[in-house]
Design a protein around this motif. Sequence first.
Motif, PDB file in Angstrom:
ATOM      1  N   ASN A   7       0.839  -1.190   0.000  1.00  0.00           N
ATOM      2  CA  ASN A   7       0.000   0.000   0.000  1.00  0.00           C
ATOM      3  C   ASN A   7       0.881   1.248   0.000  1.00  0.00           C
ATOM      4  N   VAL A   8       0.942   1.924  -1.139  1.00  0.00           N
ATOM      5  CA  VAL A   8       1.841   3.073  -1.252  1.00  0.00           C
ATOM      6  C   VAL A   8       1.295   4.315  -0.551  1.00  0.00           C
ATOM      7  N   ASN A   9       0.061   4.257  -0.071  1.00  0.00           N
ATOM      8  CA  ASN A   9      -0.544   5.402   0.612  1.00  0.00           C
ATOM      9  C   ASN A   9      -0.399   5.327   2.130  1.00  0.00           C
ATOM     10  N   ASP A 170      11.811  -2.223  -2.607  1.00  0.00           N
ATOM     11  CA  ASP A 170      10.505  -2.769  -2.999  1.00  0.00           C
ATOM     12  C   ASP A 170       9.759  -1.860  -3.964  1.00  0.00           C
ATOM     13  N   MET A 171      10.201  -0.615  -4.086  1.00  0.00           N
ATOM     14  CA  MET A 171       9.559   0.304  -5.018  1.00  0.00           C
ATOM     15  C   MET A 171       9.740  -0.159  -6.468  1.00  0.00           C
ATOM     16  N   PHE A 192       9.100   2.114  -0.583  1.00  0.00           N
ATOM     17  CA  PHE A 192       7.880   1.686  -1.261  1.00  0.00           C
ATOM     18  C   PHE A 192       7.222   2.714  -2.183  1.00  0.00           C
ATOM     19  N   VAL A 193       7.563   4.005  -2.104  1.00  0.00           N
ATOM     20  CA  VAL A 193       6.969   4.968  -3.029  1.00  0.00           C
ATOM     21  C   VAL A 193       7.839   6.210  -3.099  1.00  0.00           C
ATOM     22  N   GLU A 194       7.842   6.864  -4.282  1.00  0.00           N
ATOM     23  CA  GLU A 194       8.587   8.110  -4.440  1.00  0.00           C
ATOM     24  C   GLU A 194       7.648   9.229  -4.874  1.00  0.00           C
ATOM     25  N   ILE A 202      11.473  12.609  -2.500  1.00  0.00           N
ATOM     26  CA  ILE A 202      11.388  11.735  -1.329  1.00  0.00           C
ATOM     27  C   ILE A 202      11.066  10.313  -1.746  1.00  0.00           C
ATOM     28  N   ASP A 203      11.720   9.357  -1.115  1.00  0.00           N
ATOM     29  CA  ASP A 203      11.337   7.947  -1.164  1.00  0.00           C
ATOM     30  C   ASP A 203      10.865   7.584   0.235  1.00  0.00           C
TER      31      ASP A 203
END
Length: 404
Positions: A7-9, A170-171, A192-194, A202-203
């Motif tokens: 879940n990237v959120n 994991d991104m 997990f998200v950028e 930001i990552d």
Amino acid sequence: MLTSNGNVNRDASAMDTSKQLTANDVNYLKSQGYKIIGRYLTGSVGDGAAERNKYLTRTELHDIISAGISVVPIYQDGGGVLGYFSESQGIKDANLAGQAARALGIPSGATIYFAADLDVEDGNIDATIIPYIKAVANQLSGYEVGIYGTRNVCSRAYEAGAVTSAFVADMSTGFSGNLGFPMPKVWSFDQFVEFTLGGIPIDNLGVSGRDKGIKKINSSITAKQALRKVIGSADITLDGPKVTIVNSKVLTVVANATSHVNTASGSHVVEINNGHIDSVSLINVLKSMGLNISGTVMDVIISKVGLKLSGEIADGQLRINKVLDGGQNVEFELVITSLKNDVLDTEFGINFDVSFHTKELKGEIKETLAKALAVAGGVAVVGIALALVATFAPEFLPALGIAI
């Protein structure tokens, strides 16, 4: 469909960035709830006009720590292709990362994450990533070794005994090393998200709590203060007169310290990295200057002495300046550019004149060499002294516990 980044959120209290952060940036990130920031030790990002520095500065590090945010050091200065990863590159990267970390004041015991930021198929890991990261682990002194990469790369590096923590990429959901593989047992961070926030790339990172980052930095000291830490009880002062620190019938060592040094390169210069003297280079230098020692004898000496600097010295150079009287007198300088537990504000050097008296009472060799080990640069002194013994009185090596 499930992907490796989940879940990237979801919320995150940790992040990494390639941006050199200002004090305002740090305060803004703190207001957004970040408690850990991953930053790069060296290098730049982008090409041409878009290129910018990404390396962490001491001012930036101070600002982050002062804001109550922890820092996670990352080393990535290449590695976009599989051919980059080799044993020799691992040694080089360990040296560069260690030097950068010490210059910043990152304390001993911190984990540095070495990046393998590409998709490495399982069948290629043994011949590339494993020898690379094992070389890093063997060479890096004072710091724990972590790895950044896919789930599979991180797990394989841990199983090989080379790393203590994993920073999982994991991104990169399409990488084969993230498909069907579980999280590494020693994962610390999960990227997990950028995105961009407040002008900062930001990552976001998930955290396991295994690595809390660094929360303090080493103090900065002057060369005069550093000299007192590395010389032990020897009565040597910076830019002072020469002092006899070993004086026996077998060996005489005279030394003085100077602030007037510049790092150099050349055939008579041996690098010191992470507290290690490059023993192969030392052998070659001594041989090139007339110490014709057999490879077998020198290999035994190197193995016996270890040629690993103990105490405070981390990085610098060993410069063999002169070999006189057929090798019975050697002049060399130990240039100290960084320490293990303090930030050195300027480099300095200690000059040694070593004389080996072959015609005197040779039964005192063992006791004399033990005394030599107690002085600053003592391992280097003993290494050279043993080379002289091997050249002029090899029959006494067994008395020192060295079988040939």
